[in-house]
Design a protein around this motif. Structure first.
Motif, PDB file in Angstrom:
ATOM      1  N   CYS A  48      -4.655  -1.283  -8.306  1.00 19.47           N
ATOM      2  CA  CYS A  48      -4.831   0.110  -7.906  1.00 19.47           C
ATOM      3  C   CYS A  48      -5.889   0.757  -8.775  1.00 19.47           C
ATOM      4  CB  CYS A  48      -3.514   0.874  -7.983  1.00 19.47           C
ATOM      5  SG  CYS A  48      -2.946   1.255  -9.659  1.00 19.47           S
ATOM      6  N   GLU A  51       1.273   4.275  -2.703  1.00 18.09           N
ATOM      7  CA  GLU A  51       1.168   5.666  -2.257  1.00 18.09           C
ATOM      8  C   GLU A  51       2.358   6.481  -2.752  1.00 18.09           C
ATOM      9  OE1 GLU A  51       1.764   7.041   2.058  1.00 18.09           O
ATOM     10  OE2 GLU A  51      -0.415   6.782   1.896  1.00 18.09           O
ATOM     11  N   ARG A  59       0.836  -1.202   0.000  1.00 16.90           N
ATOM     12  CA  ARG A  59       0.000   0.000   0.000  1.00 16.90           C
ATOM     13  C   ARG A  59       0.870   1.251   0.000  1.00 16.90           C
ATOM     14  NH1 ARG A  59      -1.670   3.995   2.746  1.00 16.90           N
ATOM     15  NH2 ARG A  59      -0.387   3.448   4.549  1.00 16.90           N
ATOM     16  N   ASN A 118      -3.924   5.067  -4.901  1.00 18.80           N
ATOM     17  CA  ASN A 118      -4.443   4.136  -3.913  1.00 18.80           C
ATOM     18  C   ASN A 118      -4.417   2.728  -4.489  1.00 18.80           C
ATOM     19  OD1 ASN A 118      -5.093   6.106  -1.972  1.00 18.80           O
ATOM     20  ND2 ASN A 118      -7.018   6.564  -3.011  1.00 18.80           N
TER      21      ASN A 118
END
Length: 429
Positions: A284, A243, A239, A248
């Motif tokens: 994503c 980022e 994650r 996301n």
């Protein structure tokens, strides 16, 4: 719909949120530095160009052409991805009806709770002139279905064939049927899926970027993991990698060892250990468009058995890619991959290759078309799907290789380089 994958994903996100809050509470000065592979990632957000109001207008025109071909007088869109696709409105579901009605002739009208009109018009600006939009509001003690039926009457189609988008809830469909008894309610899927299955050059560019971002995030995560880490810690690393790249996303599923034999994971937590299979699955979101990529690798040295299974899955993915081209039935792509798996002794049918070879991909992680046995829908240039054969051996391990695939004018291509091997799952830089 709450799926097993979504439940697992929500758990991973919750764990990631807890870790992120913990980092924030400690303060930036005391936050541990990112692993070098993650710290070196560069943002790519500036490469993502949003879908425009004009593009959504072109989509509605395409829908009208398909309605004319199918003999539909209008389609009804409630909350969900198709509402966002055609109108630019992102609306969460509740017991209150918000609907867009797109007639075959003329502009759409909207049925909206009165107290939500301001928020609705804000979002309608993504697809049309919000001041000119025909928004028909209803108070809490009014019938939204009567408003919708009146709109059909005003457009002269009260007795027409009205298509309902496939995610319209039964309670809404039932209410519309009662309020508009002369209308014939049918499926709008030939129109909505007919539009959404074929991606524009802009959509393909967004999906290509999403795939590249996820693969880069996976690679950085792979370089950063160590034996003893938990699945949640690895998912959180992925994650953070997304980022760093500006989006996301995450490996929502991190499957380890025997747990990798369950395609969507096991409830048993398994820490990473030397010599074990690890399977990443996730993606994503780039301006509303998804990636969905899986990579399987081993920490340390792969066994001969692991390499054997990997090689079969690798050949199956290549066979599916070679089979995919315009005019070919979706089921034939599944058959091409399954033939390789069966010939290698991992058959018959779904014994070890337990799921279809792929699903459509776009604004939804799973959408039309589906690469599954018996599906006679024919591929066309501009369709995007996953290509994800797998072999799952209970009590041992599983291997899945998944890349996003684009059907071209002459064949098909993967949007990212395929996996190399269990010990080198990513192409060398």
């Amino acid at each position: 719909m709450i799926t097993r994958r979504r439940l697992i994903r929500n758990g991973a996100l919750a764990a990631g949120a807890a870790l992120t809050l913990g980092r924030a509470a400690r303060g930036a000065a005391s936050d541990p530095p990112l692993p070098p592979a993650l710290a070196q990632l560069k943002p790519r957000r500036s490469e993502a160009r949003p879908i425009t109001r004009e593009e959504r207008g072109e989509r509605r025109e395409h829908a009208r052409r398909l309605m004319a071909e199918r003999g539909l007088d209008a389609i009804v869109l409630a909350e969900g991805t198709s509402l966002q696709y055609f109108c630019g409105v992102h609306w969460w579901g509740s017991e209150r009806l918000f609907a867009a009605v797109l007639p075959a002739r003329g502009e759409p009208f909207y049925v909206c709770p009165a107290f939500e009109e301001g928020r609705a018009r804000e979002q309608l600006a993504n697809g049309t002139d919000p001041e000119r939009a025909d928004v028909r509001t209803w108070q809490e003690d009014d019938s939204p279905y009567a408003r919708l039926a009146q709109g059909l009457k005003d457009r002269g189609i009260a007795a027409g064939r009205i298509g309902l988008e496939e995610n319209v809830r039964f309670v809404f469909a039932d209410g519309i049927a009662a309020a508009a008894p002369q209308a014939r309610l049918v499926s709008a899927t030939p129109v909505t899926a007919g539009c959404r299955m074929i991606k524009s050059a802009h959509e393909i560019a967004l999906m290509r970027l999403a795939s590249e971002v996820t693969l880069a995030a996976y690679h950085a995560t792979y370089l950063s993991i160590r034996p003893g880490m938990t699945q949640r810690e690895v998912s959180e690393l992925s994650r953070l990698a997304h980022e760093q790249l500006g989006f996301n996303g995450a490996a929502d599923l991190v499957l380890v060892g025997e747990g990798s034999a369950f395609p969507h994971g096991s409830v048993a937590p398994l820490p990473l250990r030397d010599g074990t299979i690890v399977l990443f699955d996730g993606g994503c979101d780039v301006e509303g468009y998804k990636s969905d990529i899986s990579r399987t690798f081993v920490l340390g040295k792969a066994t001969a058995r692991m390499n054997e299974v990997f090689a079969v899955v690798q050949r199956a993915q290549a066979a599916a890619l070679a089979a995919a081209r315009p005019g070919v039935e979706c089921g034939a792509v599944d058959a091409a991959a399954r033939a390789v798996v069966t010939a290698a002794g991992f058959g018959p049918d779904y014994r070890y290759f337990t799921h279809r070879v792929g699903h459509g991909l776009g604004m939804d992680g799973h959408e039309w078309p589906y690469l599954v046995r018996g599906n006679t829908v024919r591929l066309a240039a501009g369709m995007t799907t996953s290509n994800e054969p797998g072999i799952y051996i209970r009590g041992e391990f599983g291997v899945r290789l998944e890349d996003d695939m684009l059907v071209t004018e002459s064949g098909a291509e993967l949007l990212t380089p395929p996996s190399r091997s269990l010990e080198e799952p990513f192409a060398r830089a």
